[in-house]
Scaffold this active site. Structure first.
Site, PDB file in Angstrom:
ATOM      1  N   HIS A   1      35.353  29.910  59.514  1.00  0.00           N
ATOM      2  CA  HIS A   1      36.545  30.516  58.925  1.00  0.00           C
ATOM      3  C   HIS A   1      37.537  30.814  60.039  1.00  0.00           C
ATOM      4  CE1 HIS A   1      39.126  33.028  56.461  1.00  0.00           C
ATOM      5  NE2 HIS A   1      38.450  32.599  55.412  1.00  0.00           N
TER       6      HIS A   1
ATOM      7  N   ASP B   1      32.370  30.284  50.265  1.00  0.00           N
ATOM      8  CA  ASP B   1      32.140  29.105  49.446  1.00  0.00           C
ATOM      9  C   ASP B   1      30.666  28.703  49.383  1.00  0.00           C
ATOM     10  OD1 ASP B   1      34.737  28.917  48.623  1.00  0.00           O
ATOM     11  OD2 ASP B   1      35.349  27.818  50.404  1.00  0.00           O
TER      12      ASP B   1
HETATM   13  N1  ACO Z   1      30.570  22.849  60.707  1.00  0.00           N
HETATM   14  C1  ACO Z   1      30.416  22.419  61.981  1.00  0.00           C
HETATM   15  N2  ACO Z   1      31.260  22.739  62.991  1.00  0.00           N
HETATM   16  C2  ACO Z   1      32.314  23.503  62.692  1.00  0.00           C
HETATM   17  C3  ACO Z   1      32.532  23.982  61.403  1.00  0.00           C
HETATM   18  C4  ACO Z   1      31.597  23.643  60.394  1.00  0.00           C
HETATM   19  N3  ACO Z   1      31.751  24.050  59.124  1.00  0.00           N
HETATM   20  N4  ACO Z   1      33.659  24.720  61.400  1.00  0.00           N
HETATM   21  C5  ACO Z   1      34.133  24.703  62.652  1.00  0.00           C
HETATM   22  N5  ACO Z   1      33.320  23.974  63.434  1.00  0.00           N
HETATM   23  C6  ACO Z   1      33.462  23.743  64.867  1.00  0.00           C
HETATM   24  C7  ACO Z   1      34.595  22.787  65.156  1.00  0.00           C
HETATM   25  O1  ACO Z   1      34.155  21.452  65.138  1.00  0.00           O
HETATM   26  C8  ACO Z   1      35.004  23.239  66.534  1.00  0.00           C
HETATM   27  O2  ACO Z   1      34.055  22.757  67.452  1.00  0.00           O
HETATM   28  P1  ACO Z   1      34.506  22.339  68.967  1.00  0.00           P
HETATM   29  O3  ACO Z   1      35.090  23.587  69.564  1.00  0.00           O
HETATM   30  O4  ACO Z   1      33.236  21.898  69.594  1.00  0.00           O
HETATM   31  O5  ACO Z   1      35.510  21.252  68.793  1.00  0.00           O
HETATM   32  C9  ACO Z   1      34.832  24.759  66.462  1.00  0.00           C
HETATM   33  O6  ACO Z   1      33.852  24.980  65.458  1.00  0.00           O
HETATM   34  C10 ACO Z   1      36.106  25.497  66.089  1.00  0.00           C
HETATM   35  O7  ACO Z   1      36.639  24.892  64.936  1.00  0.00           O
HETATM   36  P2  ACO Z   1      38.163  24.970  64.528  1.00  0.00           P
HETATM   37  O8  ACO Z   1      38.524  23.717  63.770  1.00  0.00           O
HETATM   38  O9  ACO Z   1      39.014  25.333  65.673  1.00  0.00           O
HETATM   39  O10 ACO Z   1      38.172  26.195  63.546  1.00  0.00           O
HETATM   40  P3  ACO Z   1      39.328  26.541  62.561  1.00  0.00           P
HETATM   41  O11 ACO Z   1      39.521  28.003  62.622  1.00  0.00           O
HETATM   42  O12 ACO Z   1      40.529  25.716  62.781  1.00  0.00           O
HETATM   43  O13 ACO Z   1      38.707  26.057  61.180  1.00  0.00           O
HETATM   44  C11 ACO Z   1      37.712  25.911  59.093  1.00  0.00           C
HETATM   45  C12 ACO Z   1      38.260  26.848  60.163  1.00  0.00           C
HETATM   46  C13 ACO Z   1      38.763  24.866  58.727  1.00  0.00           C
HETATM   47  C14 ACO Z   1      37.412  26.743  57.852  1.00  0.00           C
HETATM   48  C15 ACO Z   1      36.432  25.215  59.630  1.00  0.00           C
HETATM   49  O14 ACO Z   1      35.475  26.180  59.978  1.00  0.00           O
HETATM   50  C16 ACO Z   1      35.835  24.229  58.633  1.00  0.00           C
HETATM   51  O15 ACO Z   1      36.262  23.087  58.588  1.00  0.00           O
HETATM   52  N6  ACO Z   1      34.816  24.658  57.808  1.00  0.00           N
HETATM   53  C17 ACO Z   1      34.217  23.787  56.833  1.00  0.00           C
HETATM   54  C18 ACO Z   1      35.043  23.776  55.564  1.00  0.00           C
HETATM   55  C19 ACO Z   1      35.001  25.109  54.849  1.00  0.00           C
HETATM   56  O16 ACO Z   1      33.953  25.667  54.560  1.00  0.00           O
HETATM   57  N7  ACO Z   1      36.192  25.605  54.492  1.00  0.00           N
HETATM   58  C20 ACO Z   1      36.335  26.836  53.700  1.00  0.00           C
HETATM   59  C21 ACO Z   1      36.977  27.920  54.498  1.00  0.00           C
HETATM   60  S1  ACO Z   1      37.093  29.400  53.524  1.00  0.00           S
HETATM   61  C22 ACO Z   1      38.346  29.102  52.466  1.00  0.00           C
HETATM   62  O17 ACO Z   1      39.340  28.546  52.762  1.00  0.00           O
HETATM   63  C23 ACO Z   1      38.150  29.504  51.069  1.00  0.00           C
END
Ligand code: ACO
Length: 381
Positions: free
Chosen positions: A255, A310
């Site tokens: 998140h 979620d």
């Molecule tokens: N699974 C695996 N790795 C992840 C995940 C995940 N679900 N989420 C983030 N990471 C990793 C990224 O790959 C990144 O790794 P790195 O630093 O080695 O490149 C690191 O964690 C940071 O990720 P960011 O993309 O910078 O995090 P951001 O804050 O931009 O993204 C997000 C948040 C989009 C929610 C992300 O965690 C994600 O894609 N989650 C999966 C989809 C999801 O569940 N979305 C629902 C969010 S809640 C809502 O909107 C209702």
């Protein structure tokens, strides 16, 4: 520069406060966990839209207003009924909300006019989703007479039979939990669209489009599909390893703002998921989610990745036997309250949202007539 606008405050608001220090969420100053325990969705919507809890009389009037607006203009009803069966329900909902604007006088741009449009949209969304779902199953639409709440109406209209009081309450709690969450992508989208003085239909249509993406609300569908694919608790590790090895993200984890600990809403969701599992004597989905939480946590918590709403929403909707692709419109139905509240709040002191960017492209190129241009080494698509 703020990639993804991380940490950027775009407006002042009195709607929702996320207290990261104390792991609490407050809707207009009220503890979300108390609202989930003691309130109803109708009461929570009233709070979000009008800024305070209603009296008995006000709540009665507001509930009557919602009931009166639970109908679709005939062109929207026809559109939803005749939509291709293969369509995604979230797309049908988005199109239905957009079509609701047709034929309405939208000239009054006051916050009050937008608020009454918002209430109308919010009230009619469950019917739009249910009519489509039943039509694609070859069933005729149901308009439940005597439904006592938004949650009961929705489940009843979807299934064609009255849900139990327990199921209704579980959906009501989901609606309350999903109703609002500060300046997330879809709320920002709604406010951005509305800041041009476009109407509430346009703003909510755009917000639904934003919610659809798998990085936002679409994750509650992906999380449910993940549970189904995993299917047995013993498959969790293998499934997660293969996803991570392929460079994919695990839905229901991570998140933008909860990077130092889990989302506070999980306390309510986990307890609700546990109650539903116990009532049904079926722990499978709950246990898969718990194992996922442990295993993904062991791999990714050092990056600040924790489960988000979620994951457990997907478990709860499984126990409520919601078709998987209905998870997302269910989220939209609930979140409409937050979208409307933000649009109305911003409209009261509106200023066009128009950020800027840093230009990094070429400069001062000279125009070459078409006949004199040489073929570039890499051709354009
Ligand atoms: N699974 C695996 N790795 C992840 C995940 C995940 N679900 N989420 C983030 N990471 C990793 C990224 O790959 C990144 O790794 P790195 O630093 O080695 O490149 C690191 O964690 C940071 O990720 P960011 O993309 O910078 O995090 P951001 O804050 O931009 O993204 C997000 C948040 C989009 C929610 C992300 O965690 C994600 O894609 N989650 C999966 C989809 C999801 O569940 N979305 C629902 C969010 S809640 C809502 O909107 C209702």
């Amino acid at each position: 520069m703020y990639p993804g606008l991380e940490g950027v405050e775009v407006k002042e608001s009195e709607i929702c406060f996320i207290d990261l220090e104390n792991s609490k969420i407050w809707y207009r100053g009220y503890d979300l966990e108390e609202l989930a325990q003691y309130s109803t969705y109708e009461e929570t919507v009233y709070l979000l839209l009008y800024g305070r809890l209603p009296t008995v009389g006000e709540l009665g009037e507001f509930s009557k207003k919602l009931a009166a607006h639970r109908r679709l203009p005939s062109h929207v009803y026809d559109l939803v009924t005749n939509a291709p069966k293969s369509g995604e329900p979230i797309d049908v909902l988005r199109t239905a909300v957009s079509a609701m604007a047709l034929g309405e006088d939208l000239s009054d741009k006051s916050p009050e006019a937008e608020l009454s449009r918002g209430v109308k949209i919010l009230a009619s969304m469950p019917l739009a989703v249910a009519v489509f779902h039943r039509a694609r199953d070859g069933q005729s639409a149901i308009t439940p007479e005597g439904a006592e709440s938004h949650a009961e109406y929705y489940l009843w209209a979807l299934r064609g039979e009255r849900p139990t009081a327990r199921e209704t309450r579980a959906m009501d709690v989901m609606f309350i939990i999903y109703a609002e969450h500060s300046m997330n992508n879809s709320a920002f989208t709604a406010v951005t669209v509305s800041s041009t003085l476009a109407d509430m239909y346009a703003a909510i249509t755009a917000a639904i489009a934003s919610l659809k993406g798998p990085l936002h609300g679409g994750a509650n569908v992906d999380a449910a599909r993940m549970l189904e694919e995993i299917n047995r608790i013993g498959n969790v590790e293998k499934w997660v390893d293969s996803q991570l090895a392929a460079g994919r993200r695990i839905p229901g984890f991570g998140h933008r703002i909860y990077k130092r600990g889990p989302d506070p809403r999980l306390r309510v969701l986990k307890s609700l998921a546990g109650d539903l599992a116990a009532e049904r004597g079926d722990y499978k989905w709950l246990e898969i989610a718990q194992r996922l939480e442990e295993y993904v946590g062991s791999k990714l918590s050092q990056k600040g990745i924790y489960p988000n709403t979620d994951l457990y929403a997907a478990v709860i909707f499984k126990y409520l036997q919601l078709p998987v692709d209905m998870n997302l419109p269910t989220f939209a139905i609930a979140r409409a309250a937050g979208w409307v509240a933000h649009v109305v709040e911003y409209r009261r002191a509106n200023r066009l949202i128009r950020p800027t960017e840093r230009y990094r492209g070429p400069a001062r190129l000279r125009y070459v007539p078409l006949s004199q241009r040489e073929t570039p080494t890499a051709s354009v698509g």
